[in-house]
Motif scaffolding. Structure first.
Motif, short mmCIF file in Angstrom:
data_model
loop_
_atom_site.label_atom_id
_atom_site.label_comp_id
_atom_site.label_asym_id
_atom_site.label_seq_id
_atom_site.Cartn_x
_atom_site.Cartn_y
_atom_site.Cartn_z
N MET A 130 -23.88 56.58 -67.45
CA MET A 130 -23.29 56.72 -68.78
C MET A 130 -22.85 55.39 -69.38
N GLY A 131 -22.96 54.31 -68.60
CA GLY A 131 -22.55 53.02 -69.13
C GLY A 131 -22.68 51.92 -68.11
N MET A 132 -22.31 50.73 -68.55
CA MET A 132 -22.41 49.55 -67.72
C MET A 132 -21.19 48.68 -67.98
N LEU A 133 -20.68 48.04 -66.92
CA LEU A 133 -19.56 47.12 -67.05
C LEU A 133 -20.04 45.73 -66.67
N ASP A 134 -19.59 44.72 -67.41
CA ASP A 134 -19.95 43.35 -67.04
C ASP A 134 -19.11 42.91 -65.86
N SER A 135 -19.27 41.67 -65.45
CA SER A 135 -18.57 41.16 -64.27
C SER A 135 -17.06 41.16 -64.43
N ASN A 136 -16.57 41.20 -65.67
CA ASN A 136 -15.13 41.23 -65.92
C ASN A 136 -14.59 42.64 -66.08
N GLY A 137 -15.46 43.64 -65.96
CA GLY A 137 -15.03 45.02 -66.10
C GLY A 137 -15.04 45.52 -67.53
N HIS A 138 -15.64 44.77 -68.44
CA HIS A 138 -15.72 45.20 -69.83
C HIS A 138 -17.00 45.99 -70.07
N PRO A 139 -16.92 47.04 -70.87
CA PRO A 139 -18.13 47.81 -71.16
C PRO A 139 -19.17 46.96 -71.88
N VAL A 140 -20.42 47.16 -71.51
CA VAL A 140 -21.53 46.46 -72.14
C VAL A 140 -22.16 47.42 -73.13
N SER A 141 -22.26 46.98 -74.38
CA SER A 141 -22.89 47.83 -75.38
C SER A 141 -24.32 47.38 -75.62
N GLU A 142 -25.11 48.26 -76.19
CA GLU A 142 -26.50 47.90 -76.46
C GLU A 142 -26.52 46.75 -77.45
#
Length: 165
Positions: A130-142
């Motif tokens: 349902m989603g992806m988090l970057d290395s800092n834990g922030h959601p990655v948007s398209e």
């Protein structure tokens, strides 16, 4: 007392908390945090997916979307989030989309642009990423990725082959 009281506050109300109220909030947040990073043996609710199924769903998504890196298949590196927030409703915080999810890490090879691993979020109930988090834990948007032209511009005269040396 629970965190719900603080979730219903406006930004202005939150800014006006007394020192005692703010310390209470911090205490409640620190007590709440561990349920978002539970190891397999620490899970306190019934799950729909097994750890192996969550990893397989992440691997299929990773492959289908041709993402960089390798899905970490070690179960001991898997985290479970009993209350992952998939969507926030700013008008009514009671309507936030909160449900259990698996956090599956994707390991990256070292290179100039992708410095750290990222995480795929697998919804336990929906059995999909349902989603992806970057290395800092922030959601990655398209649209949050570099295009080939942007990479070429950033690198100047250098080529991607230089990374392989």
């Amino acid at each position: 007392m629970t965190l719900d009281k603080y979730k219903k506050m406006t930004s202005e109300e939150f800014k006006n908390l007394t020192k005692k109220e703010f310390n209470e909030y911090l205490k409640l947040r620190s007590e709440d945090f561990p349920r978002h990073y539970r190891r397999i043996k620490e899970i306190t609710i019934d799950t729909v997916l097994t750890p192996e199924q969550a990893i397989e769903i992440a691997k299929k998504y990773h492959q289908d979307h041709e993402l960089d890196g390798t899905v970490n298949e070690q179960i001991e590196n898997l985290f479970f989030d009993e209350a992952y927030t998939f969507k926030i409703d700013p008008e009514d915080r009671d309507n936030d989309d909160i449900r259990p999810a698996w956090r599956v890490t994707v390991d990256l090879q070292p290179n100039r642009f992708l410095f750290e691993d990222y995480t795929l979020i697998v919804s336990d109930r929906d059995k999909v990423v349902m989603g992806m988090l970057d290395s800092n834990g922030h959601p990655v948007s398209e649209g949050n990725e570099f295009t080939d032209e942007e990479v070429e511009y950033i690198m100047g005269d250098e080529t991607l082959e230089d990374d392989e040396k």
